[in-house]
Design an enzyme around this catalytic site. Structure first.
Site, PDB file in Angstrom:
ATOM      1  N   GLU A 169       0.795  -1.229   0.000  1.00 51.35           N
ATOM      2  CA  GLU A 169       0.000   0.000   0.000  1.00 51.35           C
ATOM      3  C   GLU A 169       0.833   1.287   0.000  1.00 51.35           C
ATOM      4  O   GLU A 169       0.821   2.040   0.979  1.00 51.35           O
ATOM      5  CB  GLU A 169      -0.959   0.014   1.197  1.00 51.35           C
ATOM      6  CG  GLU A 169      -1.908  -1.171   1.238  1.00 51.35           C
ATOM      7  CD  GLU A 169      -3.015  -1.005   2.292  1.00 51.35           C
ATOM      8  OE1 GLU A 169      -2.985  -0.033   3.059  1.00 51.35           O
ATOM      9  OE2 GLU A 169      -3.919  -1.861   2.327  1.00 51.35           O
ATOM     10  N   GLU A 352      -5.409  -8.543   1.225  1.00 54.32           N
ATOM     11  CA  GLU A 352      -5.985  -8.148   2.527  1.00 54.32           C
ATOM     12  C   GLU A 352      -7.464  -7.865   2.352  1.00 54.32           C
ATOM     13  O   GLU A 352      -7.871  -7.216   1.383  1.00 54.32           O
ATOM     14  CB  GLU A 352      -5.352  -6.855   3.074  1.00 54.32           C
ATOM     15  CG  GLU A 352      -4.034  -7.014   3.752  1.00 54.32           C
ATOM     16  CD  GLU A 352      -3.471  -5.689   4.260  1.00 54.32           C
ATOM     17  OE1 GLU A 352      -4.247  -4.797   4.675  1.00 54.32           O
ATOM     18  OE2 GLU A 352      -2.238  -5.557   4.234  1.00 54.32           O
TER      19      GLU A 352
HETATM   20  C1  FCB Z   1      -4.272  -1.842   5.674  1.00 53.72           C
HETATM   21  C2  FCB Z   1      -2.883  -2.196   6.151  1.00 53.72           C
HETATM   22  C3  FCB Z   1      -2.848  -3.192   7.267  1.00 53.72           C
HETATM   23  C4  FCB Z   1      -3.984  -3.014   8.250  1.00 53.72           C
HETATM   24  C5  FCB Z   1      -5.297  -2.858   7.535  1.00 53.72           C
HETATM   25  C6  FCB Z   1      -6.484  -2.693   8.450  1.00 53.72           C
HETATM   26  O1  FCB Z   1      -4.264  -0.578   5.114  1.00 53.72           O
HETATM   27  O2  FCB Z   1      -2.124  -2.695   5.092  1.00 53.72           O
HETATM   28  O3  FCB Z   1      -1.588  -3.126   7.880  1.00 53.72           O
HETATM   29  O4  FCB Z   1      -3.707  -1.979   9.105  1.00 53.72           O
HETATM   30  O5  FCB Z   1      -5.253  -1.787   6.652  1.00 53.72           O
END
Ligand code: FCB
Length: 444
Positions: A169, A352
């Site tokens: 990210e 994620e």
């Molecule tokens: C993302 C991050 C991760 C976590 C989630 C909730 O942006 O990559 O580390 O904090 O959000």
């Protein structure tokens, strides 16, 4: 509580990869056996972290890693995504921290022994403070330092790694860190944010050929976060604002990788706010990728503001997660199909996805009903994108366990495993059990 997927679901096919994810600063602790990073510094500044906490102990994973590997294995996942703390591997004087490197080698060996694919992220935001002291990501030389770090790690890890992601990210390390000022180092300056974004992408581009050379067997790529940008109304100005936000927050990172150029919006920034781009940089950035990691949590709504720019409209209509984020699973299908249509993407993994819930333990159980539902809906949204013709090879739940949620501290729980920070006891939540049952129900 069960998670139900269609019997014929592509997600239940034997080679679809299911995993859980974490990141070094959020879980490791053992801060005294690594170099300080920008998040240590940020946490020490009053008012930066909501509950005043820090990452010194976190989930004490460095001490509990064996138990954590057993936990991961018991979930029946195919893969574990975690990140390397740069400052646990390379010391301030440039020498290698052998103990730090050995920690990760042991972890990789333990995963491989259990047939769990290791998805390694090289940079999940914990830049060593010694590099920050030299300008951090504002200094172009940090991109070259990153390439050296990638070289050291990928040579040391040999063939133990299934997949390397250069960055997690970059939107967060650039925009949240240097424009919104809510992540370390907490700066609010647009030119700096755009410059940092550029140097991060450059770092990625410099590291990619090194990874391909040192780890030709691995899937090498990058992890980006996406949030579909919706207009607050049908007004042309709001529609335009949402499009600008999409260019600024989503396409800014993907378009350079895929097409070697920034979105047209760059030209609308005053010259003083544009990043400095050297000849040849865009070609370095646009390296072929073996995979693209997509992180998704929610959508974002925008309206035009009186500065000719966009402002986000915070969600108010339930259901919202404990982060205040709208639960909007169709946004995952939407953004996946949008990027699939627009670019010639490599295979995609959802790297994620998850929800913060104010969990409590009763009699050794955590009934995180909202999270179970969230996973079910987002797994179905992933399946919908596959059914519409897109190649998606895996899905990782964020997160294996509750952990240090950045500026929110420990108050927000994203884990499928509950962590009692006083005792470091781990307890499976209902969501962990529901996901475990999904994984176990597959015909392998
Ligand atoms: C993302 C991050 C991760 C976590 C989630 C909730 O942006 O990559 O580390 O904090 O959000």
């Amino acid at each position: 509580m069960k998670i139900t997927l269609a019997h014929s679901s592509a997600l239940l096919k034997p080679d679809f990869v299911f995993g859980v994810a974490t990141a070094s600063f959020q879980i490791e602790g053992a801060a005294d056996s690594r170099e300080a990073c920008i998040w240590d510094t940020f946490c020490a500044e009053p008012g930066r972290i909501k509950d005043g906490s820090n990452g010194l102990i976190a989930c004490d994973h460095i001490a509990h890693w064996q138990e954590d590997v057993e936990l991961i294995a018991a979930l029946g996942v195919d893969a574990y995504r975690f990140s390397i703390a740069w400052g646990r591997v390379i010391k301030a004087d440039g020498s290698i921290n052998q103990a730090g490197l050995s920690f990760y080698l042991q972890l990789l060996d333990a995963l491989n022994k259990r047939n769990i694919k290791a998805f390694v992220t090289l940079y999940h935001w914990d830049l060593p403070q010694y590099l920050q002291d030299n300008g951090g990501w504002l200094n172009r030389s940090t991109a070259y330092k990153f390439a050296e770090y990638a070289d050291i790690v990928s040579r040391a890890f040999g063939d133990r790694v299934y997949s390397y992601a250069t960055l997690n990210e970059p939107f967060c390390s650039a925009y949240l860190s240097y424009e919104a000022g809510i992540h370390a180092p907490g700066v609010q300056n647009r030119q700096q944010g755009r410059q940092v974004a550029h140097h991060l992408l450059l770092a990625h581009g410099l590291a990619m050929p090194i990874l391909q050379k040192n780890a030709p067997q691995a899937l090498n790529g990058i992890v980006l976060n996406f949030s579909p940008c919706h207009a607050a109304s049908n007004d042309a100005a709001d529609i335009r604002a949402a499009d600008m936000a999409d260019q600024y927050h989503n396409q800014w990172y993907l378009q350079p990788l895929m097409e070697g150029c920034y979105p047209a919006l760059l030209q609308q920034l005053p010259a003083a706010e544009q990043p400095q781009i050297k000849d040849g940089d865009m070609a370095i950035i646009a390296q072929p990728l073996d995979f693209l990691g997509v992180n998704y949590y929610t959508r974002t709504v925008y309206r035009a503001n009186n500065k000719g720019w966009f402002s986000d409209v915070p969600p108010t209509t339930p259901p919202l997660t404990d982060m205040g984020w709208e639960i909007y699973p169709q946004g995952l299908t939407e953004i996946l199909l949008a990027i699939h249509k627009r670019y010639k993407l490599p295979p995609v993994y959802i790297t994620e996805n998850g929800a913060a819930v104010p969990d409590t333990v009763h009699n050794g159980q955590v009934h995180d009903t909202q999270r179970v539902k969230y996973f079910e809906q987002h797994l179905q949204a992933t399946e919908a994108a596959i059914n519409a013709g897109m190649r998606i090879d895996g899905y990782f739940a964020w997160s294996l366990m509750d952990n240090f949620e950045w500026a929110e501290g420990y108050a927000k729980r994203f884990g499928i495993v509950y962590v009692d920070y006083a005792t470091q006891q781990r307890t499976l939540k209902d969501s962990a059990i529901a996901l475990r049952d999904v994984f176990a129900g597959r015909k392998k």
